[in-house]
Motif scaffolding. Structure first.
Motif, PDB file in Angstrom:
ATOM      1  N   GLU A 442       0.832  -1.209   0.000  1.00  0.00           N
ATOM      2  CA  GLU A 442       0.000   0.000   0.000  1.00  0.00           C
ATOM      3  C   GLU A 442       0.864   1.256   0.000  1.00  0.00           C
ATOM      4  O   GLU A 442       0.596   2.219  -0.725  1.00  0.00           O
ATOM      5  N   ALA A 443       1.922   1.250   0.797  1.00  0.00           N
ATOM      6  CA  ALA A 443       2.830   2.399   0.838  1.00  0.00           C
ATOM      7  C   ALA A 443       3.490   2.604  -0.520  1.00  0.00           C
ATOM      8  O   ALA A 443       3.656   3.746  -0.987  1.00  0.00           O
ATOM      9  N   LEU A 444       3.865   1.517  -1.171  1.00  0.00           N
ATOM     10  CA  LEU A 444       4.482   1.611  -2.489  1.00  0.00           C
ATOM     11  C   LEU A 444       3.492   2.169  -3.511  1.00  0.00           C
ATOM     12  O   LEU A 444       3.840   3.065  -4.302  1.00  0.00           O
ATOM     13  N   LEU A 445       2.286   1.670  -3.516  1.00  0.00           N
ATOM     14  CA  LEU A 445       1.282   2.152  -4.469  1.00  0.00           C
ATOM     15  C   LEU A 445       1.029   3.643  -4.320  1.00  0.00           C
ATOM     16  O   LEU A 445       0.824   4.357  -5.311  1.00  0.00           O
ATOM     17  N   PRO A 449       2.269   8.642  -8.867  1.00  0.00           N
ATOM     18  CA  PRO A 449       1.577   9.936  -9.016  1.00  0.00           C
ATOM     19  C   PRO A 449       0.136   9.832  -9.479  1.00  0.00           C
ATOM     20  O   PRO A 449      -0.652  10.758  -9.268  1.00  0.00           O
ATOM     21  N   GLY A 450      -0.233   8.718 -10.079  1.00  0.00           N
ATOM     22  CA  GLY A 450      -1.601   8.559 -10.558  1.00  0.00           C
ATOM     23  C   GLY A 450      -2.526   7.894  -9.561  1.00  0.00           C
ATOM     24  O   GLY A 450      -3.691   7.637  -9.858  1.00  0.00           O
ATOM     25  N   VAL A 485      -0.351  -0.738 -13.192  1.00  0.00           N
ATOM     26  CA  VAL A 485      -0.203  -0.855 -11.732  1.00  0.00           C
ATOM     27  C   VAL A 485       0.590  -2.108 -11.392  1.00  0.00           C
ATOM     28  O   VAL A 485       1.510  -2.084 -10.556  1.00  0.00           O
ATOM     29  N   VAL A 486       0.248  -3.225 -12.052  1.00  0.00           N
ATOM     30  CA  VAL A 486       0.957  -4.489 -11.809  1.00  0.00           C
ATOM     31  C   VAL A 486       2.437  -4.329 -12.132  1.00  0.00           C
ATOM     32  O   VAL A 486       3.318  -4.745 -11.360  1.00  0.00           O
ATOM     33  N   ALA A 487       2.735  -3.690 -13.252  1.00  0.00           N
ATOM     34  CA  ALA A 487       4.126  -3.515 -13.670  1.00  0.00           C
ATOM     35  C   ALA A 487       4.884  -2.596 -12.716  1.00  0.00           C
ATOM     36  O   ALA A 487       6.053  -2.837 -12.393  1.00  0.00           O
ATOM     37  N   PHE A 488       4.210  -1.536 -12.255  1.00  0.00           N
ATOM     38  CA  PHE A 488       4.838  -0.588 -11.328  1.00  0.00           C
ATOM     39  C   PHE A 488       5.298  -1.288 -10.053  1.00  0.00           C
ATOM     40  O   PHE A 488       6.420  -1.093  -9.574  1.00  0.00           O
ATOM     41  N   GLU A 491       8.222  -4.075 -10.567  1.00  0.00           N
ATOM     42  CA  GLU A 491       9.578  -3.542 -10.745  1.00  0.00           C
ATOM     43  C   GLU A 491      10.253  -3.208  -9.407  1.00  0.00           C
ATOM     44  O   GLU A 491      11.456  -2.985  -9.359  1.00  0.00           O
ATOM     45  N   ARG A 492       9.464  -3.188  -8.321  1.00  0.00           N
ATOM     46  CA  ARG A 492       9.978  -2.653  -7.059  1.00  0.00           C
ATOM     47  C   ARG A 492       9.934  -3.632  -5.888  1.00  0.00           C
ATOM     48  O   ARG A 492      10.331  -3.263  -4.779  1.00  0.00           O
ATOM     49  N   VAL A 493       9.432  -4.835  -6.116  1.00  0.00           N
ATOM     50  CA  VAL A 493       9.323  -5.792  -5.014  1.00  0.00           C
ATOM     51  C   VAL A 493       9.820  -7.164  -5.436  1.00  0.00           C
ATOM     52  O   VAL A 493       9.987  -7.450  -6.622  1.00  0.00           O
TER      53      VAL A 493
END
Length: 531
Positions: A442-445, A449-450, A485-488, A491-493
């Motif tokens: 949740e913090a990552l999402l 910016p969108g 959203v899935v791709a974002f 890439e980070r987890v």
């Protein structure tokens, strides 16, 4: 390993809540504004509040209220709430605060469980109050209103009787002051037994670490019926002799307008309010320069969000941890900003805690200069509840024989001995045996910016057990897709933490105290928006 607060213990007087807050009002305090209704400007000075508390206590005693009996208080934040709340305590009664959003059925359950013999409410909530009272056999004549209404005793008329407050003898250590009910987001709501000593202790503990003074104006939108609003905002501000600017509900426009018009210096918020203040364009339209300190609680606050809000307002940002069963605060970040606001800081004075591995039962050790392993946060101190009303089994499961209370939150220690909440024990998503903390995703999402809000819950999956499912609120005009959203996130987890399902929604359901109502989302069927 048991960890102690780095702060020295504070003296906790053996007094009632009323004696602590009103027993030392002096001439200088009497003309100071204690609480003002944000929308209307209706205000009470400390002298007027103290006088009305005495008169309401006298009116209740005249109507037969006996020490130890329970009175339900069902009202939004307003000056009259403070009169009723403290009047009940002054008469020797116990207050069970009722969620303003409860249905008659939910209210009746609380009335029955708490054994309430009187009911105090406001006219907009009267129909629900009467339906619930009727269901449990409470006479309509025992339902009182804080505002003018036909056919019922009202606060104004009761005060006008001029009855003196009764002489009551109370043992602060054993006499129940309040019976708030846990939110029920992780199970059946239970009556939390908090004594006068519990509330007094936590006010004194908080006073040492919270930089509040008589010069502060505190915006009070978090509900007084919840322990955060009750003992931190309402009681804590009264103890500091500050001024409360109350709002009956959260509306961003009203919130911002009240900060501007009342020149509020101190804001208590939950993370959803922090998100709105940081990201909503409406916040740019108001003068918020009076704000000196913001304290976030009720749910985990992400460090990036806290830092962004502090930078935007040019204020001090703090995060606290607590729960109803702790009266409510056990940890708080220091006011000097020396710790990450993504942590919950250090234990408040007079508190001990430990981290216990939920699988092995072993205590987690500190790692010098580094982060520790994770474990359930367990807390011991004078602010720990007396137990759950009429529920010995739940009490024994929560308060251990050595006095430590199980919070149900998973935490770790940081390099300076600070504490970080990782997630709720019962909310961890198990993906192929791996633990996935929803709060982390949740913090990552929220850094996208969108995205203006998001919540992640587990969704049953035959192969994986559970997969992370995200409910996302898009920023207006953002053409964000589920695949993006899935791709974002991917890439980070780590692979096991990837979001597998994305659904877009207009709003994330939250309780009045700001907690995400995950149980409402877990049972929703998949929509066509799944990724």
């Amino acid at each position: 390993m048991i960890f102690r607060s780095p702060h020295p213990d504070v003296a906790i007087p053996d007094v009632t809540v009323h004696e602590l807050l009103f027993g030392t009002i002096d001439a200088a305090d009497r003309d100071r504004v204690a609480i003002v209704d944000g929308p209307s400007g209706r205000a009470l000075t400390y002298g007027e509040l103290a006088e009305r508390v005495e008169l309401f206590a006298g009116a209740l005693a005249e109507r037969g209220l006996k020490p130890g009996e329970v009175v339900a208080l069902h009202a939004p934040n307003c000056p009259e709430f403070a009169v009723a709340f403290h009047g009940i305590l002054r008469a020797g009664g116990t207050v069970t605060t009722v969620n303003a959003l409860y249905t008659p059925r939910e209210i009746a359950t609380q009335l029955r469980d708490s054994g309430a013999v009187r009911y105090v409410t406001v006219s907009p909530l009267l129909a629900a109050a009467l339906a619930a009272a009727d269901e449990v056999g409470m006479p309509a004549s025992d339902v009182y209103a804080l505002d003018p209404v036909e056919g019922h005793d009202t606060l104004g008329a009761m005060l006008a009787e001029g009855r003196p407050a009764p002489e009551v003898t109370i043992d602060p250590a054993t006499h129940l002051a309040v019976l708030p009910y846990s939110s029920g987001t992780t199970g059946r709501a239970k009556g939390v037994m908090l004594t006068h000593a519990n509330l007094v202790a936590n006010m004194c503990q908080n006073e040492y670490v919270l930089p509040m003074s008589a010069e502060d104006t505190v915006l009070a939108v978090l509900p007084f019926f919840h322990i955060y609003g009750m003992n931190v905002l309402l009681n804590g501000t009264l103890k500091a002799r500050g001024t409360l600017a109350s709002l009956p509900r959260f509306d961003l426009g009203d919130f911002l307008r009240t900060v501007q018009e009342r020149r509020c210096t101190f804001l208590y918020v939950a993370p959803p309010i922090a998100v709105a203040l940081t990201k909503h364009p409406m916040a740019e339209q108001f003068d918020l320069s009076s704000v000196d300190t913001v304290v976030s609680g009720a749910a985990p606050l992400d460090e990036a969000l806290g830092d962004a809000l502090a930078a935007k307002l040019g204020c001090r940002m703090m995060q606290g941890f607590g729960m109803t069963e702790l009266s409510p605060v056990s940890h708080l970040t220091p006011v000097d900003g020396s710790l990450s606001v993504g942590s919950i800081g250090f234990a408040v004075p007079n508190v001990e805690f430990r981290l216990v591995d939920p699988e092995t039962g072993g205590e987690v050790e500190a790692v010098e200069g580094d982060y520790s392993g994770t474990g359930e946060l367990q807390v011991r101190g004078p602010n720990v509840m007396a137990g759950y009303l009429g529920n010995a089994r739940a009490t024994e499961e929560t308060i251990l024989p050595d006095g430590f209370l199980r919070t149900g939150d998973i935490a770790r220690l940081g390099p300076q001995g600070e504490v970080y909440i990782v997630d709720r024990l019962k909310e961890l998503i198990k993906y192929k045996g791996y633990q996935v903390p929803p709060a982390e995703l949740e913090a990552l999402l929220l850094t996208h910016p969108g995205i203006v809000d998001a919540v992640v819950v587990g969704y049953p999956d035959e192969d994986a057990g559970e997969v992370p499912r995200a409910f996302v609120v898009r920023r207006e005009g953002a053409g964000l897709t589920a695949d993006e959203v899935v791709a974002f996130v991917a890439e980070r987890v780590a692979p096991h933490k990837k979001v597998r399902i994305v659904e877009f929604t207009d709003a994330v359901p939250k309780s009045a105290a700001g907690k995400i109502l995950r149980k409402d989302l877990r049972t929703l069927p998949l929509s066509a928006a799944e990724a």
